[in-house]
Structure formats: structure tokens, C-alpha cells
Design a protein around this motif. Structure first.
Motif, short mmCIF file in Angstrom:
data_model
loop_
_atom_site.label_atom_id
_atom_site.label_comp_id
_atom_site.label_asym_id
_atom_site.label_seq_id
_atom_site.Cartn_x
_atom_site.Cartn_y
_atom_site.Cartn_z
N UNK A 60 32.40 47.75 38.36
CA UNK A 60 31.99 46.34 38.32
C UNK A 60 32.68 45.69 37.13
N UNK A 61 33.15 44.45 37.30
CA UNK A 61 33.77 43.72 36.20
C UNK A 61 32.68 43.11 35.31
N UNK A 62 32.94 42.96 34.01
CA UNK A 62 31.93 42.40 33.10
C UNK A 62 31.54 40.95 33.44
N UNK A 63 32.46 40.16 33.99
CA UNK A 63 32.18 38.73 34.19
C UNK A 63 31.00 38.49 35.13
N UNK A 64 30.91 39.15 36.30
CA UNK A 64 29.73 38.91 37.15
C UNK A 64 28.42 39.34 36.49
#
Length: 388
Positions: A327-331
Motif C-alpha cells: 500500500x502506498x503511504x498517500x492513501x
């Protein structure tokens, strides 16, 4: 030895003894499971503990991330975490308790270099249904480790019914003086490893029947053991918290218990979000919402302008990478900030409602129920607002 090295040492030790490593699951139990989150390493293995053949055999080892809502009120002390990793081993109808305990003793002393003089164990002393665990008692006497017999503290179960059995717990001395007293009488003894002899099933009427096979289920908290091996008494001094302890104090000035709670709950929230949960008023989402609102309540207690927008992306990325979440940090950050915005609106509404003449005096139970049912203001939030 950091946590990665500890995991490698643990798994290789048991692989050398015929165990196959299995992949740990997410925090979300299989569909239809009544529990909200995976609470132990054995949880995903329940069908195999009850007799179904496991595709990798009868000796297993793994690392499982867990979440226990029962420990939320303990967070802020030195030994509890909301989300943690459990090192586990299993014998599915293969070897018995003394063999498991002997291997555990060997790993702790020879493999990890722990002084045997700093160990103490507890063993099931027997009750009106099951006799004392003499096999474990004999093993520990043979190793020269002091034993304390208990009843309730050494009987493991996963609920009022289902698989259960006696256990033997291994404790490590953390005091500055030579070991004293026993684990139930001195909290400087810290539990590090539980070996469960899972032989029984408890029925609805309270009676015990044998399981189809006699299993061994062990669990060892990774962060707790890692911190103890570093000579630290707090799980928050484990290496996985190093970036949190480096970046959070300059950002938000907090006392030590509050710092622990904020780091624990934010880290746990990132893991829960990474496993696909979103804030809501029920179920898993409610647990996530509760974690974040406790953090915000602590942060704003002394400084109302504090917010999650200041949380460094490095901490979100470090947590996602550690738990191998794709998972990317932004979401994740977006979920955190959206929930903070909802909480801010709830606070503003709560202050307006509590300013009404009806609520200016002492609040009754009827008032608290009304505020919750009509305005969606939880009891804890109402009480916090009244103290501000």
C-alpha cells in the motif's frame, strides 16, 4: 539483535528441527469468523488444530501480526501493544509438551544467550477436571529452572468453548537486583513465551472432551523479546519503534505514557488501514476510529492546533514496509486526515450541545445515553469535553 535478525534466528532454529515456515495472515480473519481481528498465531490454524491435515505437515513455524482490543486500556504501560507480531510454533499431533519446552529453553539460553538464572516458569497445578501438568514440571526440574504452580493463570482457552489446555509460561527477570519472589508476586518477571498443550475441547456445559489430536501451540511476542534482549524494559524501546521515538517527540511534546499511546495507536491504525479497514461506527472500523480519536484527544489536550497532518510520511512508509503491506503511504494519510476532519466536526458539535443549559450541571446516566443515542457523542468524548 534487531527484530529481523530475531525472526530469522527463531525460524531457522525450528526449521532445523523439522518445522515448515508458513506465511502469516493479515489482521482480518476469514469470512464468517465471529472475531473482529486475528488475535493470536493459532487463530488462522484452528481447523488444523482440530484435526484437518495441514498441507505443509505437522510441525509449523511462523510470524503472525495480531491485534487485541482487550489490551487497549493497558496501552501506555511498558509491555502492551495494540498491534504486535507473534512468533509461533505448532505441533499438530506430533511431539508433546516436554519436547517443546526443551527446545524453547535451548533457544533462549544457547541460541539467544539468556542467562538461565534469569528464567522462571509457571506450570498448571491441576483442578477438579484435569490433574497437574507433571510432564512439564519434571522437564523444568531437570533443567534447574524454578517453577510456580498456578491454576487459572496456566489454563489457556480461546473463549468459553472450544480448544483449550494447560500451558507453561516462561518469564524473564528484568530487575536490577538478583531475581526475587515468583512471577505472580513480582511484576519484574516479564512473560516472554507461552507453550500450550492443546489437548481438550470445552463444551457448552463446561465439560472437557479430548481433541482428535494432542497439539502444541506456542507464542512469543517479538517486540517484547527484542526489547528485553536489548536490555530494555519497555516494548517501545524495540527497534521497530526507533523512528517513532526519533521523530514524534520533536513534533509533539508529550509525557512518556502519552507518547507511547500516540505511537502505538498511530502505528496500529496504519497497519489496520493497510489491511483494508476504513473508519466506521461498527465492527473493525469502529476499533480503527476509536484508536484515532484517542490519539487526537491526547494530542489536543494541551494544544488544540495539533493534528495528524504533521505526521511524517517516513513513519507511515516504515510501518507499511515492516508489515510487508503493498500500500502506498498517500492513501493511508488521506484516511487519517479524513477521520481527523470528522472528529473535529464532532468536537465542535459536542461543545455546542454541552453548552446548553440542560448539560451545564452534573450529567446523569440518562444524559449520557441521550447524548450518545441522539447526537452520536460517545461517553468518553463527553467526559473529556467536560474536563476541558
Amino acid at each position: 539483535m534487531n527484530t529481523e535478525q530475531l525472526v530469522r534466528t527463531f525460524t531457522e532454529y525450528f526449521e532445523d528441527r523439522g518445522h515448515r515456515r508458513i506465511t502469516g495472515s493479515t489482521l482480518l480473519p476469514p469470512s464468517g469468523d465471529p472475531v473482529l481481528f486475528t488475535t493470536s498465531g493459532m487463530h488462522p490454524l484452528t481447523p488444523y488444530l482440530e484435526g484437518r491435515p495441514h498441507p505443509l505437515g505437522r510441525r509449523l513455524v511462523n510470524v503472525q501480526r495480531c491485534l487485541r482490543t482487550t489490551d487497549l486500556d493497558e496501552i501506555g504501560d511498558r509491555t502492551h501493544l495494540t498491534v504486535f507480531e507473534m512468533l509461533g510454533t505448532w505441533s499438530l499431533g506430533d511431539y508433546e509438551g516436554p519436547q517443546s519446552l526443551d527446545w524453547g529453553y535451548g533457544l533462549l539460553t544457547d541460541g539467544l544467550g539468556i542467562d538461565p538464572g534469569r528464567l522462571h516458569v509457571t506450570v498448571f497445578g491441576g483442578d477438579d477436571q484435569v490433574g497437574p501438568d507433571t510432564d512439564s514440571l519434571e522437564l523444568w526440574h531437570g533443567r534447574g529452572v524454578p517453577v510456580e504452580l498456578t491454576v487459572e493463570d496456566n489454563w489457556w482457552s480461546n473463549g468459553p468453548t472450544g480448544p483449550c489446555g494447560p500451558d507453561s509460561e516462561i518469564f524473564l527477570w528484568t530487575g536490577d537486583t538478583p531475581p526475587q519472589s515468583t512471577p505472580t508476586r513480582d511484576d519484574r518477571w516479564v512473560e516472554v513465551w507461552n507453550h500450550v498443550m492443546m489437548r481438550h475441547r470445552r463444551l457448552d456445559d463446561g465439560t472437557l472432551v479430548p481433541l482428535p489430536q494432542r497439539n502444541i501451540d506456542t507464542g512469543l511476542g517479538l517486540e517484547r523479546l527484542s526489547s528485553l534482549l536489548r536490555g530494555r524494559s519497555s516494548v517501545f524501546e524495540c527497534d521497530v519503534f526507533d523512528p517513532w521515538r526519533r521523530l514524534v517527540p520533536p513534533l509533539w511534546q508529550l509525557d512518556e505514557p502519552s507518547l507511547r499511546l500516540v505511537c502505538d495507536h498511530l502505528r496500529s491504525a496504519v497497519v489496520v488501514i493497510g489491511d483494508g479497514v476504513r473508519p466506521s461506527n461498527t465492527g473493525r472500523g469502529h476499533v480503527l476510529r476509536r484508536l484515532l480519536r484517542r490519539v487526537l484527544t491526547v494530542l489536543r489536550r494541551d494544544e488544540p492546533r495539533r493534528g495528524l497532518g504533521d505526521l511524517p510520511e517516513e513513519l507511515i512508509r516504515h510501518t507499511l514496509d515492516h508489515f510487508r503491506q503493498d500500500v502506498r503511504p498517500e492513501p493511508v494519510r488521506r484516511v487519517l486526515l479524513e477521520e481527523e476532519h470528522r472528529f473535529t466536526r464532532l468536537l465542535d458539535r459536542g461543545r455546542r450541545i454541552l453548552s446548553r443549559p440542560r448539560f451545564r450541571g452534573p450529567l446523569t446516566e440518562d444524559d449520557l445515553h441521550y447524548l450518545h443515542d441522539t447526537h452520536g457523542l460517545p461517553r468518553d468524548l463527553v467526559l473529556d469535553l467536560r474536563q476541558q
